[in-house]
Every structure is written in structure tokens, then in C-alpha cells.
Design a protein around this motif. Structure first.
Motif, PDB file in Angstrom:
ATOM      1  N   TYR A 261      -3.471  12.096 -11.452  1.00 31.47           N
ATOM      2  CA  TYR A 261      -2.334  11.173 -11.462  1.00 31.47           C
ATOM      3  C   TYR A 261      -2.208  10.478 -12.814  1.00 31.47           C
ATOM      4  O   TYR A 261      -1.090  10.303 -13.330  1.00 31.47           O
ATOM      5  CB  TYR A 261      -2.503  10.137 -10.346  1.00 31.47           C
ATOM      6  CG  TYR A 261      -1.536   8.983 -10.452  1.00 31.47           C
ATOM      7  CD1 TYR A 261      -0.202   9.129 -10.085  1.00 31.47           C
ATOM      8  CD2 TYR A 261      -1.959   7.743 -10.938  1.00 31.47           C
ATOM      9  CE1 TYR A 261       0.694   8.069 -10.196  1.00 31.47           C
ATOM     10  CE2 TYR A 261      -1.085   6.689 -11.052  1.00 31.47           C
ATOM     11  CZ  TYR A 261       0.242   6.852 -10.682  1.00 31.47           C
ATOM     12  OH  TYR A 261       1.121   5.799 -10.805  1.00 31.47           O
TER      13      TYR A 261
ATOM     14  N   ASN B 213      11.863  13.076  -5.731  1.00 29.77           N
ATOM     15  CA  ASN B 213      11.173  11.909  -5.190  1.00 29.77           C
ATOM     16  C   ASN B 213      11.953  11.380  -3.987  1.00 29.77           C
ATOM     17  O   ASN B 213      13.037  10.814  -4.137  1.00 29.77           O
ATOM     18  CB  ASN B 213      11.060  10.824  -6.270  1.00 29.77           C
ATOM     19  CG  ASN B 213      10.133   9.699  -5.857  1.00 29.77           C
ATOM     20  OD1 ASN B 213       9.643   9.655  -4.731  1.00 29.77           O
ATOM     21  ND2 ASN B 213       9.886   8.773  -6.767  1.00 29.77           N
TER      22      ASN B 213
ATOM     23  N   GLU C 113       4.868   9.804  -5.069  1.00 31.12           N
ATOM     24  CA  GLU C 113       4.624   9.240  -6.388  1.00 31.12           C
ATOM     25  C   GLU C 113       3.156   9.261  -6.805  1.00 31.12           C
ATOM     26  O   GLU C 113       2.861   9.164  -7.998  1.00 31.12           O
ATOM     27  CB  GLU C 113       5.186   7.823  -6.455  1.00 31.12           C
ATOM     28  CG  GLU C 113       6.697   7.802  -6.254  1.00 31.12           C
ATOM     29  CD  GLU C 113       7.283   6.408  -6.355  1.00 31.12           C
ATOM     30  OE1 GLU C 113       6.550   5.463  -6.734  1.00 31.12           O
ATOM     31  OE2 GLU C 113       8.479   6.247  -6.060  1.00 31.12           O
TER      32      GLU C 113
ATOM     33  N   SER D 253       2.564  13.566  -7.921  1.00 30.57           N
ATOM     34  CA  SER D 253       2.388  13.357  -9.364  1.00 30.57           C
ATOM     35  C   SER D 253       1.093  14.020  -9.825  1.00 30.57           C
ATOM     36  O   SER D 253       1.048  14.671 -10.873  1.00 30.57           O
ATOM     37  CB  SER D 253       2.361  11.860  -9.696  1.00 30.57           C
ATOM     38  OG  SER D 253       3.623  11.271  -9.504  1.00 30.57           O
TER      39      SER D 253
ATOM     40  N   ARG E  65       9.362  12.168 -10.929  1.00 29.52           N
ATOM     41  CA  ARG E  65       9.311  10.882 -10.217  1.00 29.52           C
ATOM     42  C   ARG E  65      10.638  10.131 -10.270  1.00 29.52           C
ATOM     43  O   ARG E  65      10.990   9.395  -9.350  1.00 29.52           O
ATOM     44  CB  ARG E  65       8.197  10.010 -10.797  1.00 29.52           C
ATOM     45  CG  ARG E  65       7.977   8.710 -10.039  1.00 29.52           C
ATOM     46  CD  ARG E  65       6.770   7.947 -10.539  1.00 29.52           C
ATOM     47  NE  ARG E  65       6.915   7.561 -11.927  1.00 29.52           N
ATOM     48  CZ  ARG E  65       7.606   6.492 -12.341  1.00 29.52           C
ATOM     49  NH1 ARG E  65       8.232   5.742 -11.460  1.00 29.52           N
ATOM     50  NH2 ARG E  65       7.668   6.182 -13.618  1.00 29.52           N
ATOM     51  N   LYS E  66      11.402  10.294 -11.344  1.00 28.16           N
ATOM     52  CA  LYS E  66      12.653   9.547 -11.493  1.00 28.16           C
ATOM     53  C   LYS E  66      13.850  10.241 -10.835  1.00 28.16           C
ATOM     54  O   LYS E  66      14.973   9.744 -10.918  1.00 28.16           O
ATOM     55  CB  LYS E  66      12.940   9.300 -12.975  1.00 28.16           C
ATOM     56  CG  LYS E  66      11.971   8.321 -13.630  1.00 28.16           C
ATOM     57  CD  LYS E  66      12.371   8.022 -15.059  1.00 28.16           C
ATOM     58  CE  LYS E  66      11.436   6.998 -15.696  1.00 28.16           C
ATOM     59  NZ  LYS E  66      11.821   6.710 -17.110  1.00 28.16           N
TER      60      LYS E  66
ATOM     61  N   PHE F 262      -0.977   0.409  -4.461  1.00 31.67           N
ATOM     62  CA  PHE F 262      -0.152   1.332  -5.247  1.00 31.67           C
ATOM     63  C   PHE F 262       1.328   0.990  -5.088  1.00 31.67           C
ATOM     64  O   PHE F 262       2.064   0.892  -6.078  1.00 31.67           O
ATOM     65  CB  PHE F 262      -0.411   2.769  -4.791  1.00 31.67           C
ATOM     66  CG  PHE F 262       0.444   3.794  -5.495  1.00 31.67           C
ATOM     67  CD1 PHE F 262       0.071   4.294  -6.728  1.00 31.67           C
ATOM     68  CD2 PHE F 262       1.631   4.243  -4.922  1.00 31.67           C
ATOM     69  CE1 PHE F 262       0.858   5.228  -7.393  1.00 31.67           C
ATOM     70  CE2 PHE F 262       2.421   5.179  -5.570  1.00 31.67           C
ATOM     71  CZ  PHE F 262       2.036   5.669  -6.807  1.00 31.67           C
ATOM     72  N   TYR F 263       1.767   0.785  -3.844  1.00 34.65           N
ATOM     73  CA  TYR F 263       3.179   0.493  -3.597  1.00 34.65           C
ATOM     74  C   TYR F 263       3.573  -0.864  -4.184  1.00 34.65           C
ATOM     75  O   TYR F 263       4.655  -1.008  -4.763  1.00 34.65           O
ATOM     76  CB  TYR F 263       3.471   0.523  -2.103  1.00 34.65           C
ATOM     77  CG  TYR F 263       4.945   0.470  -1.784  1.00 34.65           C
ATOM     78  CD1 TYR F 263       5.666   1.644  -1.616  1.00 34.65           C
ATOM     79  CD2 TYR F 263       5.621  -0.745  -1.661  1.00 34.65           C
ATOM     80  CE1 TYR F 263       7.032   1.620  -1.326  1.00 34.65           C
ATOM     81  CE2 TYR F 263       6.981  -0.781  -1.384  1.00 34.65           C
ATOM     82  CZ  TYR F 263       7.678   0.402  -1.219  1.00 34.65           C
ATOM     83  OH  TYR F 263       9.025   0.366  -0.951  1.00 34.65           O
TER      84      TYR F 263
ATOM     85  N   LYS G 187       2.337  -2.384  -6.718  1.00 37.27           N
ATOM     86  CA  LYS G 187       2.402  -2.301  -8.174  1.00 37.27           C
ATOM     87  C   LYS G 187       3.661  -1.589  -8.640  1.00 37.27           C
ATOM     88  O   LYS G 187       4.271  -1.960  -9.652  1.00 37.27           O
ATOM     89  CB  LYS G 187       1.163  -1.570  -8.700  1.00 37.27           C
ATOM     90  CG  LYS G 187       1.092  -1.508 -10.218  1.00 37.27           C
ATOM     91  CD  LYS G 187      -0.186  -0.823 -10.684  1.00 37.27           C
ATOM     92  CE  LYS G 187      -0.228  -0.754 -12.209  1.00 37.27           C
ATOM     93  NZ  LYS G 187      -1.461  -0.066 -12.690  1.00 37.27           N
ATOM     94  N   LYS G 188       4.071  -0.560  -7.903  1.00 37.25           N
ATOM     95  CA  LYS G 188       5.222   0.254  -8.307  1.00 37.25           C
ATOM     96  C   LYS G 188       6.551  -0.308  -7.807  1.00 37.25           C
ATOM     97  O   LYS G 188       7.585  -0.120  -8.461  1.00 37.25           O
ATOM     98  CB  LYS G 188       5.055   1.683  -7.775  1.00 37.25           C
ATOM     99  CG  LYS G 188       3.928   2.473  -8.431  1.00 37.25           C
ATOM    100  CD  LYS G 188       4.273   2.824  -9.863  1.00 37.25           C
ATOM    101  CE  LYS G 188       3.183   3.673 -10.493  1.00 37.25           C
ATOM    102  NZ  LYS G 188       3.515   4.036 -11.889  1.00 37.25           N
ATOM    103  N   HIS G 189       6.531  -0.992  -6.650  1.00 31.19           N
ATOM    104  CA  HIS G 189       7.797  -1.367  -6.029  1.00 31.19           C
ATOM    105  C   HIS G 189       7.818  -2.825  -5.578  1.00 31.19           C
ATOM    106  O   HIS G 189       8.278  -3.688  -6.304  1.00 31.19           O
ATOM    107  CB  HIS G 189       8.088  -0.431  -4.854  1.00 31.19           C
ATOM    108  CG  HIS G 189       8.188   1.014  -5.246  1.00 31.19           C
ATOM    109  ND1 HIS G 189       9.265   1.544  -5.916  1.00 31.19           N
ATOM    110  CD2 HIS G 189       7.316   2.051  -5.071  1.00 31.19           C
ATOM    111  CE1 HIS G 189       9.078   2.819  -6.158  1.00 31.19           C
ATOM    112  NE2 HIS G 189       7.906   3.160  -5.650  1.00 31.19           N
TER     113      HIS G 189
ATOM    114  N   SER H  35       4.901  -3.355   0.797  1.00 31.12           N
ATOM    115  CA  SER H  35       3.615  -2.645   0.728  1.00 31.12           C
ATOM    116  C   SER H  35       2.734  -2.930   1.936  1.00 31.12           C
ATOM    117  O   SER H  35       1.866  -2.118   2.283  1.00 31.12           O
ATOM    118  CB  SER H  35       2.863  -3.035  -0.553  1.00 31.12           C
ATOM    119  OG  SER H  35       2.377  -4.373  -0.480  1.00 31.12           O
TER     120      SER H  35
END
Length: 476
Positions: free
Chosen positions: A92, A227, A251, A255, A318-319, A417-418, A420-422, A427
Motif C-alpha cells: 500500500y 473506486n 483504497e 491499492s 483511487r481517484k 484508515f477511514y 484519516k482518509k475521509h 469511521s
């Protein structure tokens, strides 16, 4: 993006009944989250206070050959799983997104939208595709009604009337399955790249060009996975949980798989394929059989396997976002999971026939490790289920407290993880989903193994009552 904005605006102008339903869902969500953490921390506390009792059980088992064997097996499996997770984390961290190329570099692209009993959703899907930031002269959009029993064809006609030459629509004389609808699209399409989009999905404005760009940059790229995010996550509890699970699955997991060019499955909701790669395996794909019967499920994983077998790399962007509807009821959810698991079992067998050979240039060890992890899940399905039933019947307090404590620890990986990303608040749904899966969906894999030869779609057939309602709606 216009379609997504229109859906959001529609949500703000809903009826009293819809607003009431939304409030009930929000209240239920708060209750579920509160109950989940109360349960998890209660289990952790129980495990701590009963530690002497559990230690006594452990010492008792250590005096038997069976207990020692079980402990050694458990430690070994844990070591394998932790090592695999570490390997996935390493991959990753190596993952890199391929940036979009210029309009001049973009190739001719054919988007294929198979539809069956989707109603108005296919109309919204086609509109979102025409709003894409992709040169009009290089974009061909094809939608195929696979013998729907509802008003899907009427909505496709409406889209055609409003969008004109931007969209081409076709109708199968009878329902033959998604694979046959896609096959017809592949035969009609003129693009150098095929993109398949489910008819209950909405793409972002830049999704198509993001999906196509890897084929321009990398000649070894044979397919690209998009994604997938949950479109209806505010409508029910299950979609809210799935949203976090999907984000981690795509993701993080995909990834990592993309870093070695071996994404194991390009999702039906959004995938892209090099034309040459599709044409090389098109006939084998449409005539694929399992246990003597023509395959009607798992068309996405099968196509991925056949392209991977040709020596191409399978990547993840991912995008490249697509928002798709997911089941809101338990019955529909487990049917979807059964279909996915049956496909995984079939294609793991198919992949094993070439993955340990010289199927492409360069290192192949990473691909084989991914496959072996799939096999470990299959091999352990029945022993794990029997072991679970044994512990529930003999040491129920130990089983439930240890299981919930494990969920608290392992789910934190997804939650962090979620977050941090979203989004942090969303989460938290990683925890109730893990409990939900562990206690209500644990049987999916063993059942799928036992019924792998069945090929029904399971989730798209309309009941007689639903058909009557569709007729009434259409007439009115």
C-alpha cells in the motif's frame, strides 16, 4: 457534479414521511453505535476481570494433545495473517496514482451500461456519464436492457430522447444475464478502451479520464479497477456500515494489489479494459463453464483472471470514483455476498491453473501470495466454523469476550484508515459492521463453497407483487 448535486437537492426537499424516516435512521444509528461500544468495552472489561478463569482453561487444555495442537495451529495462523497484513501495508505504501493525461492523448472510449430491473436508476447513470469531462468525439456510451421486467426500457428511451446521439440504447429480446449484455456491448463498441458501469451507479465528472489514463501511460496495463463508494449510505444502517468496508477494501487492499499489478477483481460497478485484451478472451469468457454449466455470475472476476493470464497488469485508480447503491436489507445483502463468494471460489480455482506458471514477465511472487491468502480463507472456512460452534457450546463466555475484544482491536485498523482518509464519525461504523459480519454473515463462505455450482443472480428478480406495482406505476 450535476447528478450528485441533484440527488442532494432532492434529499433537502423530501416529504414529511422521508424526513421522518431519516430521523428514525439517525436515531437508530446513534443507538447502534452507542450499543456497539458499550458491548465492545464491556467484553474487554469482562475479559480482563475473568483472566484468571481463562488462564485456568488454557492450562487445562495444555495438558491434552488436542489443546497443544490447537494452540500451535492458532499461533501459526495468526502469524501468517499478521505477516500478510504487514505485506499488504508494505505494498500500500508503494502505491501511486496515475495522473490524468491530456485530451489529445485520450483514446476512443466505449462505456457499456448493462441494465436489468433498474428503473429510473439507469436514467441517472446515463446522465452522469454524459456529464463526464471527456472529449465528446472520443466517447461512445452504450446501454443495453437485458430483458427487464420493469420500466427500465422506458427510462432508457427517455434518456435517449433527451441526450440524443450521446447515448445508444439496445434491448435484449429476453433476459440472458449481465455477461451477455456486456458481450453485446463489446461487439458493438468501437473504443480502444472499454469501460463498464453498473446501471445503479453514478460517476464523478473526471472518473472516465482517470480510468483511461493508465492505458496511455503503461502498455502493460490490461485492466483498471475503479473506486466504489456507497451512494445510498444515508438511507439505511447496512449501507452506512458497507461504506466504511468498501473504502478499506478498495483504497487499502486494491491499492496494495495494484502496486504489483495484480488487482484480483475489477468491480462490476466501474472497470476499464484494453480492447485488445478483451478481444483475446471474449469468446472464452462468454462460453465459460463451471461444473458443466454455463457461468452466469462472476463476469467481472472472470474477465480480470483472463486478462491477467495474458500477461497484462491489473491496476487500481483511487481517484476514479463511482457511487453505487448497495442492499439496505439483510436478505439482499447476504444474497449479494453469496454471489460474490461463489465467484471467488470459482475464479480462485481458475487462477490457480496459471498463477503458478510463467504467465507474465517479471516477478510473480506477489500475485501468488495474494492467491494463497484467498486459498487460506477457503481452506479454513469449515474448520473455523466447527471450532466456533465448539467454543460456543463449551466456553461461551470465553468465546464471546475474546471475539469481541478481537473485533475491537482489528476493526480499529479500518476505522483509523477511514478516519484519516475521509471522516472520523463515519469511521466508527467499522465496529458495528465487524460485529454484524462476525455473528450474522459468518456462514457465507462455507455455504458458498457447498453451493459453488449454482449460478443464480439472486438479487435482481422481481416478485409478482413488485411486478404488479411496476405495472400500476407505469400505467398511471
Amino acid at each position: 457534479m450535476e447528478i450528485l448535486r441533484s440527488l442532494e437537492m432532492k434529499a433537502t426537499t423530501t416529504s414529511f414521511a422521508d424526513r421522518l424516516k431519516s430521523r428514525i435512521i439517525n436515531a437508530s444509528s446513534s443507538f447502534v453505535l452507542f450499543g456497539t461500544f458499550l458491548l465492545l468495552f464491556g467484553a474487554a472489561s469482562l475479559f480482563y476481570f475473568l483472566q484468571p478463569y481463562f488462564e485456568e482453561i488454557h492450562l487445562e487444555r495444555m495438558n491434552t494433545v488436542w489443546g497443544i495442537s490447537l494452540m500451535i495451529t492458532g499461533i501459526s495462523l495468526l502469524a501468517v495473517k499478521v505477516s500478510f497484513l504487514g505485506y499488504i501495508l508494505y505494498l500500500y505504501l508503494r502505491y501511486k496514482i496515475i495522473d490524468s493525461v491530456s485530451d489529445d492523448e485520450l483514446p476512443m472510449c466505449t462505456v457499456i451500461v448493462p441494465a436489468y430491473n433498474e428503473g429510473e436508476l439507469v436514467y441517472k447513470t446515463l446522465y452522469s456519464l454524459t456529464e463526464s469531462d471527456y472529449p465528446i468525439e472520443k466517447l461512445q456510451i452504450i446501454s443495453i436492457d437485458d430483458g427487464s421486467q420493469d420500466d427500465t426500457w422506458q427510462w432508457m428511451l427517455k434518456a435517449k430522447k433527451e441526450l440524443g446521439d450521446r447515448v445508444s440504447i439496445y434491448q435484449q429480446p429476453e433476459n440472458k444475464g449481465k455477461r451477455h449484455a456486456l458481450y453485446r456491448g463489446f461487439n458493438i463498441g468501437i473504443g480502444d478502451v472499454f469501460i463498464t458501469v453498473d446501471s445503479d451507479s453514478i460517476v464523478k465528472k473526471d472518473t472516465l479520464r482517470v480510468m483511461v489514463s493508465p492505458f496511455v501511460i503503461n502498455d502493460e496495463c490490461g485492466a483498471v479497477a475503479g473506486n466504489v463508494r456507497v451512494l445510498n449510505r444515508d438511507k439505511a444502517l447496512i449501507p452506512r456500515m458497507l461504506n466504511v468496508s468498501f473504502a478499506f477494501s478498495f483504497e487499502f487492499i486494491r491499492s496494495a494489489q495494484s502496486a504489483i499489478g495484480s488487482v484480483l477483481c475489477t468491480p462490476g460497478a466501474l472497470s476499464a479494459y484494453r480492447r485488445e485484451a478483451v478481444m483475446n478472451c471474449r469468446e472464452a469468457w462468454i462460453t465459460q463453464t463451471f461444473m458443466g454449466q454455463v457461468s452466469k455470475i462472476g463476469e467481472d472476476r472472470a474477465m480480470t483472471n483472463m486478462i491477467l493470464k495474458q500477461g497484462y497488469k491489473i491496476l487500481f485508480q483511487r481517484k476514479a470514483y463511482v457511487y453505487t447503491n448497495t442492499p439496505e436489507r439483510y436478505k439482499n445483502l447476504y444474497k449479494m455476498f453469496i454471489r460474490w463468494e461463489r465467484s471467488n471460489i470459482r475464479e480462485n480455482l481458475a487462477m490457480s491453473r496459471f498463477a503458478f506458471g510463467n504467465f507474465r514477465e517479471g516477478t510473480k511472487s506477489g500475485t501468488r501470495i495474494l492467491l494463497l491468502n484467498q486459498w487460506l480463507k477457503m481452506i479454513m472456512a469449515y474448520p473455523a466454523t466447527l471450532l466456533m460452534l465448539f467454543f460456543i457450546s463449551t466456553y461461551p463466555i470465553l468465546f464471546f469476550s475474546a471475539t469481541l475484544l478481537s473485533i475491537l482491536i482489528l476493526s480499529s485498523i479500518q476505522a483509523i484508515f477511514y478516519a484519516k482518509k475521509h471522516n472520523f464519525s463515519e469511521s466508527l461504523w467499522a465496529y458495528p459492521y465487524s460485529i454484524f459480519y462476525a455473528f450474522t454473515l459468518f456462514w457465507i463462505t462455507p455455504y458458498a463453497i457447498a453451493t459453488a455450482g449454482r449460478g443464480g443472480w439472486l438479487t435482481r428478480d422481481l416478485t409478482k407483487k413488485e411486478l404488479e406495482q411496476q405495472v400500476i406505476t407505469t400505467v398511471s
